[in-house]
Design a protein around this motif. Sequence first.
Motif, PDB file in Angstrom:
ATOM      1  N   THR A  41       0.689  -1.129  -0.030  1.00 51.33           N
ATOM      2  CA  THR A  41       0.148   0.074  -0.176  1.00 51.33           C
ATOM      3  C   THR A  41       1.006   1.253  -0.189  1.00 51.33           C
ATOM      4  O   THR A  41       2.191   1.123   0.045  1.00 51.33           O
ATOM      5  CB  THR A  41      -0.895  -0.018   1.255  1.00 51.33           C
ATOM      6  N   TYR A  42       0.353   2.409  -0.236  1.00 47.74           N
ATOM      7  CA  TYR A  42       1.005   3.698  -0.097  1.00 47.74           C
ATOM      8  C   TYR A  42       1.779   3.805   1.033  1.00 47.74           C
ATOM      9  O   TYR A  42       3.022   4.415   1.274  1.00 47.74           O
ATOM     10  CB  TYR A  42      -0.086   4.880  -0.356  1.00 47.74           C
ATOM     11  N   GLU A  43       1.204   3.214   2.155  1.00 46.70           N
ATOM     12  CA  GLU A  43       1.637   3.618   3.481  1.00 46.70           C
ATOM     13  C   GLU A  43       2.972   2.858   3.780  1.00 46.70           C
ATOM     14  O   GLU A  43       3.903   2.893   4.398  1.00 46.70           O
ATOM     15  CB  GLU A  43       0.725   3.152   4.922  1.00 46.70           C
ATOM     16  N   GLN A  50       6.782   7.254  -2.266  1.00 46.23           N
ATOM     17  CA  GLN A  50       5.315   8.091  -1.786  1.00 46.23           C
ATOM     18  C   GLN A  50       5.554   9.544  -2.408  1.00 46.23           C
ATOM     19  O   GLN A  50       4.598  10.119  -2.835  1.00 46.23           O
ATOM     20  CB  GLN A  50       5.449   8.302  -0.413  1.00 46.23           C
ATOM     21  N   GLU A  54       3.080  11.789  -4.819  1.00 47.51           N
ATOM     22  CA  GLU A  54       2.801  13.144  -4.634  1.00 47.51           C
ATOM     23  C   GLU A  54       2.822  14.098  -5.667  1.00 47.51           C
ATOM     24  O   GLU A  54       2.124  14.849  -5.915  1.00 47.51           O
ATOM     25  CB  GLU A  54       3.428  13.452  -3.399  1.00 47.51           C
ATOM     26  N   SER A  69       0.991  -1.427  -8.108  1.00 45.13           N
ATOM     27  CA  SER A  69       0.522  -0.921  -6.868  1.00 45.13           C
ATOM     28  C   SER A  69       0.546   0.790  -6.949  1.00 45.13           C
ATOM     29  O   SER A  69      -0.369   1.681  -6.055  1.00 45.13           O
ATOM     30  CB  SER A  69       1.247  -1.210  -5.667  1.00 45.13           C
ATOM     31  N   PHE A  73      -2.929   3.413  -6.620  1.00 50.37           N
ATOM     32  CA  PHE A  73      -2.995   4.508  -5.966  1.00 50.37           C
ATOM     33  C   PHE A  73      -3.279   5.722  -6.579  1.00 50.37           C
ATOM     34  O   PHE A  73      -4.351   6.507  -6.237  1.00 50.37           O
ATOM     35  CB  PHE A  73      -1.652   4.918  -4.969  1.00 50.37           C
ATOM     36  N   GLN A  75      -5.104   5.991  -9.482  1.00 47.80           N
ATOM     37  CA  GLN A  75      -6.352   5.794 -10.035  1.00 47.80           C
ATOM     38  C   GLN A  75      -7.279   5.863  -9.163  1.00 47.80           C
ATOM     39  O   GLN A  75      -8.214   6.549  -9.148  1.00 47.80           O
ATOM     40  CB  GLN A  75      -6.422   4.491 -10.865  1.00 47.80           C
ATOM     41  N   ASN A  76      -7.173   5.139  -7.777  1.00 49.13           N
ATOM     42  CA  ASN A  76      -8.216   5.124  -6.976  1.00 49.13           C
ATOM     43  C   ASN A  76      -8.458   6.169  -5.914  1.00 49.13           C
ATOM     44  O   ASN A  76      -9.371   6.635  -5.394  1.00 49.13           O
ATOM     45  CB  ASN A  76      -8.320   3.707  -6.211  1.00 49.13           C
ATOM     46  N   GLU A  77      -7.244   6.534  -5.408  1.00 43.16           N
ATOM     47  CA  GLU A  77      -6.914   7.725  -4.208  1.00 43.16           C
ATOM     48  C   GLU A  77      -7.042   9.099  -4.915  1.00 43.16           C
ATOM     49  O   GLU A  77      -7.452   9.944  -4.332  1.00 43.16           O
ATOM     50  CB  GLU A  77      -5.785   7.223  -3.549  1.00 43.16           C
ATOM     51  N   ILE A  78      -6.242   9.113  -6.156  1.00 46.07           N
ATOM     52  CA  ILE A  78      -6.223  10.556  -6.601  1.00 46.07           C
ATOM     53  C   ILE A  78      -6.760  11.003  -7.807  1.00 46.07           C
ATOM     54  O   ILE A  78      -6.995  11.938  -8.042  1.00 46.07           O
ATOM     55  CB  ILE A  78      -4.579  10.940  -6.670  1.00 46.07           C
ATOM     56  N   ASN A  79      -7.711   9.737  -8.152  1.00 48.54           N
ATOM     57  CA  ASN A  79      -8.479   9.827  -9.637  1.00 48.54           C
ATOM     58  C   ASN A  79      -7.862  10.588 -10.803  1.00 48.54           C
ATOM     59  O   ASN A  79      -8.486  11.145 -11.315  1.00 48.54           O
ATOM     60  CB  ASN A  79      -9.773  10.901  -9.069  1.00 48.54           C
TER      61      ASN A  79
END
Length: 234
Positions: A41-43, A50, A54, A69, A73, A75-79
């Motif tokens: 994951t990103y974390e 990371q 950003e 991975s 991130f 696609q789904n978190e930042i669109n």
Amino acid sequence: MKDLFGKAILDFQTNNYPEDLITETSISEADEMSVAYLFRTYEQMPKLEQKALELAKGKILDVGCGAGSHSLFLQNEINLDVTSIDISPKAIKACELRGLKKTRIQNVVAIEKEKFDTILLLMNGTGVFGTLKQTPKFLQKLKSLLNPNGQILIDSSDIIYMFDDDSDLRKSINVKGYYGELTFTILYKNETEDPFPWLYLDYNTLYNVALDNDLQCELILEGEHYDYLAKMYF
């Protein structure tokens, strides 16, 4: 190509009894790598990765996406609009199963008539260049795929630390050419992939090759172990 790297990724994604990957290089002994690491994951990602995510903006090309991975991130978190490419058919299949919307089995040098705002090459992104001699060809291709004000975000490591002053490896540096040119071998489930070239590029060399190819190069972040993230643009 047996696509063992992709096979390991797809085995993990489909719960098909995945095992650790064994990697070996021309200057190091066999080392185990958990396939689960590719699904982080990103974390769980290193700070360099990371930071790259950003900085990613606009239309994205993720080169050598692996298990996807980074793309997931973005696609789904930042669109963001992400196109994920890899030469491994099985890795791309795993990416599709994970929910990536735009995937392709493709080598970056084969892309034509497309433009991107951010091109990502992560997890030793310079590796895909293969050799120092091949690097200008790749940089020219990447540059041709950039929109105005676009950026290439790439990471690598200066592996000079692996060559101890007293070692035979140190003595061989000037004999065999650039010290970051390695040969990689992958073993998985008792199968061995044919050896392939893989390039680790120190920042100063990347900077100079970038300038020679009319690209600006900027050091963004240094990691904890001779690794770094750089940005190239024109």
